[in-house]
Design a protein around this motif. Sequence first.
Motif, PDB file in Angstrom:
ATOM      1  N   ARG A   1       2.545  19.435  35.174  1.00  0.00           N
ATOM      2  CA  ARG A   1       1.111  19.827  35.699  1.00  0.00           C
ATOM      3  C   ARG A   1       0.659  20.849  34.609  1.00  0.00           C
ATOM      4  N   GLU A   2       1.274  21.666  34.127  1.00  0.00           N
ATOM      5  CA  GLU A   2       0.679  22.584  32.975  1.00  0.00           C
ATOM      6  C   GLU A   2       0.168  21.618  31.970  1.00  0.00           C
ATOM      7  N   MET A   3       0.777  20.434  31.619  1.00  0.00           N
ATOM      8  CA  MET A   3       0.230  19.645  30.484  1.00  0.00           C
ATOM      9  C   MET A   3      -0.792  18.673  30.603  1.00  0.00           C
ATOM     10  N   ILE A   4      -1.170  18.635  32.000  1.00  0.00           N
ATOM     11  CA  ILE A   4      -2.287  17.614  32.359  1.00  0.00           C
ATOM     12  C   ILE A   4      -3.527  17.959  31.746  1.00  0.00           C
ATOM     13  N   PRO A   5      -4.156  19.246  32.057  1.00  0.00           N
ATOM     14  CA  PRO A   5      -5.502  19.373  31.524  1.00  0.00           C
ATOM     15  C   PRO A   5      -5.514  19.607  29.977  1.00  0.00           C
ATOM     16  N   LEU A   6      -4.478  20.000  29.236  1.00  0.00           N
ATOM     17  CA  LEU A   6      -4.399  20.343  27.885  1.00  0.00           C
ATOM     18  C   LEU A   6      -4.656  18.651  27.341  1.00  0.00           C
TER      19      LEU A   6
ATOM     20  N   SER B   1       1.934  14.351  19.929  1.00  0.00           N
ATOM     21  CA  SER B   1       3.281  14.824  20.176  1.00  0.00           C
ATOM     22  C   SER B   1       3.483  16.167  18.866  1.00  0.00           C
ATOM     23  N   GLU B   2       2.413  16.359  18.211  1.00  0.00           N
ATOM     24  CA  GLU B   2       2.551  17.608  17.446  1.00  0.00           C
ATOM     25  C   GLU B   2       1.845  18.851  17.951  1.00  0.00           C
ATOM     26  N   THR B   3       1.239  18.689  19.070  1.00  0.00           N
ATOM     27  CA  THR B   3       0.478  19.918  19.302  1.00  0.00           C
ATOM     28  C   THR B   3       1.706  20.962  19.897  1.00  0.00           C
ATOM     29  N   PRO B   4       1.107  22.267  19.795  1.00  0.00           N
ATOM     30  CA  PRO B   4       2.193  23.339  20.243  1.00  0.00           C
ATOM     31  C   PRO B   4       2.435  23.223  21.464  1.00  0.00           C
ATOM     32  N   TYR B   5       1.335  22.959  22.428  1.00  0.00           N
ATOM     33  CA  TYR B   5       1.904  22.878  23.879  1.00  0.00           C
ATOM     34  C   TYR B   5       2.980  21.597  24.174  1.00  0.00           C
ATOM     35  N   PHE B   6       2.736  20.564  23.578  1.00  0.00           N
ATOM     36  CA  PHE B   6       3.770  19.648  23.753  1.00  0.00           C
ATOM     37  C   PHE B   6       5.147  20.089  23.416  1.00  0.00           C
ATOM     38  N   LYS B   7       5.246  20.755  22.163  1.00  0.00           N
ATOM     39  CA  LYS B   7       6.624  21.204  21.741  1.00  0.00           C
ATOM     40  C   LYS B   7       7.188  22.196  22.827  1.00  0.00           C
ATOM     41  N   ARG B   8       6.172  23.273  23.223  1.00  0.00           N
ATOM     42  CA  ARG B   8       6.640  24.351  24.010  1.00  0.00           C
ATOM     43  C   ARG B   8       6.761  23.712  25.404  1.00  0.00           C
ATOM     44  N   ILE B   9       6.019  22.892  25.959  1.00  0.00           N
ATOM     45  CA  ILE B   9       6.251  22.406  27.434  1.00  0.00           C
ATOM     46  C   ILE B   9       7.340  21.286  27.569  1.00  0.00           C
ATOM     47  N   VAL B  10       7.092  20.211  26.706  1.00  0.00           N
ATOM     48  CA  VAL B  10       7.967  18.929  26.828  1.00  0.00           C
ATOM     49  C   VAL B  10       9.201  19.104  26.027  1.00  0.00           C
ATOM     50  N   LEU B  11       9.265  19.648  24.832  1.00  0.00           N
ATOM     51  CA  LEU B  11      10.331  19.560  24.027  1.00  0.00           C
ATOM     52  C   LEU B  11      11.441  20.785  24.183  1.00  0.00           C
ATOM     53  N   ASP B  12      10.761  22.000  24.369  1.00  0.00           N
ATOM     54  CA  ASP B  12      11.495  23.202  24.740  1.00  0.00           C
ATOM     55  C   ASP B  12      11.916  23.413  26.434  1.00  0.00           C
TER      56      ASP B  12
END
Length: 96
Positions: free
Chosen positions: A23-28, A66-77
Amino acid sequence: MVVLTANYLCKTGMGDAVEKALREMIPLVEQEKGCLHYLINRSKDNPDAFLLFEQYEDEQALARHSETPYFKRIVLDTVIPMLEKRERTLYTPVQD
């Protein structure tokens, strides 16, 4: 145009935590240049299963996502460590 589907199967009982992170990812993601659709769906039959449907203008837009900081933080980490399985499939729409 490119479409990505992702099937997530969470470790038992992790569905609520995964949903919160997604849900945190959606607006980003919805603000990303080149993102046309970003839909997160949770299974009615299994609360630990999710289907993501993502549509981008082109493969470069998907790569930027896939390179955004939030993708890395939320999805990957955050999300991936809570998953039992993650399957991703790329599609090209048949119609223009």
